[in-house]
Design a protein around this motif. Structure first.
Motif, PDB file in Angstrom:
ATOM      1  N   GLU A 160       1.024  -3.735   4.002  1.00 30.91           N
ATOM      2  CA  GLU A 160       1.799  -2.512   3.864  1.00 30.91           C
ATOM      3  C   GLU A 160       0.900  -1.308   4.117  1.00 30.91           C
ATOM      4  OE1 GLU A 160       4.980  -0.507   0.699  1.00 30.91           O
ATOM      5  OE2 GLU A 160       3.699  -2.195   0.095  1.00 30.91           O
ATOM      6  N   THR A 161       1.407  -0.361   4.858  1.00 28.74           N
ATOM      7  CA  THR A 161       0.638   0.839   5.170  1.00 28.74           C
ATOM      8  C   THR A 161       0.970   1.973   4.199  1.00 28.74           C
ATOM      9  OG1 THR A 161       2.333   1.576   6.744  1.00 28.74           O
ATOM     10  CG2 THR A 161       0.520   0.240   7.610  1.00 28.74           C
ATOM     11  N   PRO A 162       0.031   2.894   4.015  1.00 29.86           N
ATOM     12  CA  PRO A 162      -1.299   2.980   4.616  1.00 29.86           C
ATOM     13  C   PRO A 162      -2.240   1.901   4.073  1.00 29.86           C
ATOM     14  CG  PRO A 162      -0.588   5.135   3.768  1.00 29.86           C
ATOM     15  CD  PRO A 162       0.339   4.112   3.205  1.00 29.86           C
ATOM     16  N   ILE A 163      -3.096   1.383   4.949  1.00 29.56           N
ATOM     17  CA  ILE A 163      -4.092   0.380   4.569  1.00 29.56           C
ATOM     18  C   ILE A 163      -5.427   1.088   4.343  1.00 29.56           C
ATOM     19  CG2 ILE A 163      -5.241  -1.766   5.213  1.00 29.56           C
ATOM     20  CD1 ILE A 163      -2.966  -2.179   7.269  1.00 29.56           C
ATOM     21  N   LEU A 164      -6.058   0.805   3.215  1.00 32.65           N
ATOM     22  CA  LEU A 164      -7.382   1.345   2.926  1.00 32.65           C
ATOM     23  C   LEU A 164      -8.446   0.346   3.369  1.00 32.65           C
ATOM     24  CD1 LEU A 164      -9.595   3.084   1.579  1.00 32.65           C
ATOM     25  CD2 LEU A 164      -8.937   2.042  -0.624  1.00 32.65           C
ATOM     26  N   PHE A 165      -9.348   0.773   4.244  1.00 30.28           N
ATOM     27  CA  PHE A 165     -10.516  -0.015   4.618  1.00 30.28           C
ATOM     28  C   PHE A 165     -11.722   0.650   3.950  1.00 30.28           C
ATOM     29  CE2 PHE A 165      -7.616  -0.841   8.236  1.00 30.28           C
ATOM     30  CZ  PHE A 165      -7.537  -2.226   8.133  1.00 30.28           C
ATOM     31  N   ASP A 166     -12.135   0.085   2.818  1.00 26.88           N
ATOM     32  CA  ASP A 166     -13.179   0.690   1.999  1.00 26.88           C
ATOM     33  C   ASP A 166     -14.567   0.251   2.473  1.00 26.88           C
ATOM     34  OD1 ASP A 166     -14.037   2.285  -0.123  1.00 26.88           O
ATOM     35  OD2 ASP A 166     -14.090   0.602  -1.521  1.00 26.88           O
ATOM     36  N   GLU A 167     -15.510   1.197   2.455  1.00 28.77           N
ATOM     37  CA  GLU A 167     -16.880   0.961   2.923  1.00 28.77           C
ATOM     38  C   GLU A 167     -16.871   0.385   4.333  1.00 28.77           C
ATOM     39  OE1 GLU A 167     -19.502   2.100   1.563  1.00 28.77           O
ATOM     40  OE2 GLU A 167     -18.675   2.712  -0.372  1.00 28.77           O
TER      41      GLU A 167
END
Length: 420
Positions: A68-75
């Motif tokens: 599901e968006t928004p997708i968080l791509f951390d680091e």
């Protein structure tokens, strides 16, 4: 996340997500990027802890986007290949607000990445300002000052010793509510992590923790000054007669910049009425004033015993807050200094169509404020206003007292009353 404290960047992030496919949030480790991004994200992938996610980038990257968006791509810098996949994903779907990336370092091979222009916007985050941490009333608005409005504030309750403690503790979300002793221990660990793990992981400098610590200390002693690389090199050498090469010093400073722990003020170059020669070197600051004091092993007690030095670190806190408040307005912070150091202005806030000048004074004595006001008026008179326009505001930022506009047009504003 019921204990989340609102950030100035919240509204800026929401605005960016409504206008572009993805947003990269950059900032130093521990400034609150992930917490802020998580407020808007519906799903998350954490590349620093999820080895399977990193592996999928080579095996089946499309699976990372089946959420599901928004997708968080951390680091994200731990898996820099994700940059091109996000860019392509935005191109393919042609929608806005699809992804948020967060990162506390610029990858070594960032120059090899395809441009994200038009697909990935960049939002800079810093540690909390006094307004965000609840230590400023926010009665005086920077936006209103830049609009030319008269601003007033009641006498603040914040004392000089309390402000000096805020400098030592800093604006780190993890330290909200902590005392100075706990904050100093946290900062010692933070600096050790940078010196022994984060900088070596960048792969651009030889592992030399003692010299890296002396680099931090040198910058701590030079806060608010346009110190040159040669001076830093002498500090780095310490008792060793062999100074590091200029390239080594540059590599150290570049590593700190890539980790987002330094936040310098470039020189403002206005057209002048006179032939005044101006300095071009940036004025050096950390992204948070606590870093400089942590590097020096100093606390509020030492600052109280040396108010001259304390003034530079108070200036660093004021400049941090001005950066936080100016960014959503499209503003940036600059320095202005004559070549021979006879005249200077601590901070110029410049937006695309307005500018304002700020002097920062720890002392609340009237003669000190009067002198600062005269300096600002003299400075403004030297600017070619036919080209740059008149200043929207001239402001003396103080530690204590009330706020208002003087008869000469200069505002006096306690930092603990300033807000966005």
């Amino acid at each position: 996340m019921s204990d989340y404290r609102s950030r100035v960047a919240d509204r800026e992030l929401a605005r960016r997500m409504s206008s572009i496919g993805a947003v990269l949030i950059e900032g130093p480790k521990g400034c609150g990027k992930t917490a802020t991004a998580s407020r808007i994200a519906r799903s998350a992938i954490r590349f620093d802890t999820d080895a399977n996610a990193r592996a999928l980038l080579d095996l089946n990257p499309e699976e990372l986007f089946e959420q599901e968006t928004p997708i968080l791509f951390d680091e994200w810098q731990r898996a820099p290949q994700i940059w091109d996949h996000v860019r392509r994903h935005v191109d393919d779907l042609g929608r806005r607000g699809l992804c948020v990336l967060t990162g506390s370092a610029t990858p070594t091979d960032a120059r090899e990445l395809h441009s994200g222009a038009g697909r990935i916007g960049v939002l800079q985050m810093r540690p909390m300002s006094l307004y965000e941490s609840g230590h400023s009333t926010g009665e005086v608005s920077l936006e209103a000052l830049l609009a030319g409005e008269t601003q007033r504030a009641k006498r603040t309750e914040m004392t000089v010793p309390a402000l000096l403690r805020r400098i030592v503790i800093g604006g780190w979300p993890a330290l909200l509510g902590e005392d100075e002793e706990s904050a100093r221990a946290w900062m010692a660990d933070y600096l050790t992590q940078i010196v022994e793990v984060d900088i070596p992981s960048l792969g651009t400098t030889r592992r030399a923790p003692a010299r890296l610590r002396r680099t931090f200390a040198s910058l701590g002693r030079s806060v608010g000054q346009p110190v040159k690389a040669a001076s830093i090199a002498a500090d780095i050498a310490g008792d060793d007669e062999r100074q590091p090469a200029r390239e080594t010093v540059t590599a150290y400073l570049d590593a700190l910049d890539r980790l987002k722990v330094t936040d310098n003020s470039p020189a403002w170059r206005p057209h002048m009425r006179s032939r005044t020669q101006l300095r071009e070197a940036p004025v050096r600051y950390f992204v948070d004033p606590s870093l400089g004091l942590g590097a020096l092993g100093a606390g509020s007690h030492q600052l109280l015993g040396d108010l001259s030095t304390a003034g530079f670190h108070f200036e660093a806190m004021a400049v941090r807050d001005l950066r936080v408040y100016a960014q959503p307005l499209g503003g940036a912070i600059y320095s202005w200094r004559e070549a021979h150091g006879r005249k200077e202005v601590d901070a110029i806030v410049a937006t695309p169509d307005r500018w304002a000048a700020f002097e920062v004074k720890l002392s609340g004595e009237q003669e000190v404020i009067d002198e600062a006001a005269r300096g600002l008026l003299s400075f403004a008179a030297e600017i070619d206003q036919a080209r740059h326009g008149a200043p929207a505001a001239l402001v003396v930022l103080t530690a204590t007292g009330g706020g208002g506009r003087r008869a000469d047009g200069v505002h006096v504003v306690p930092l603990a009353a300033l807000g966005p």
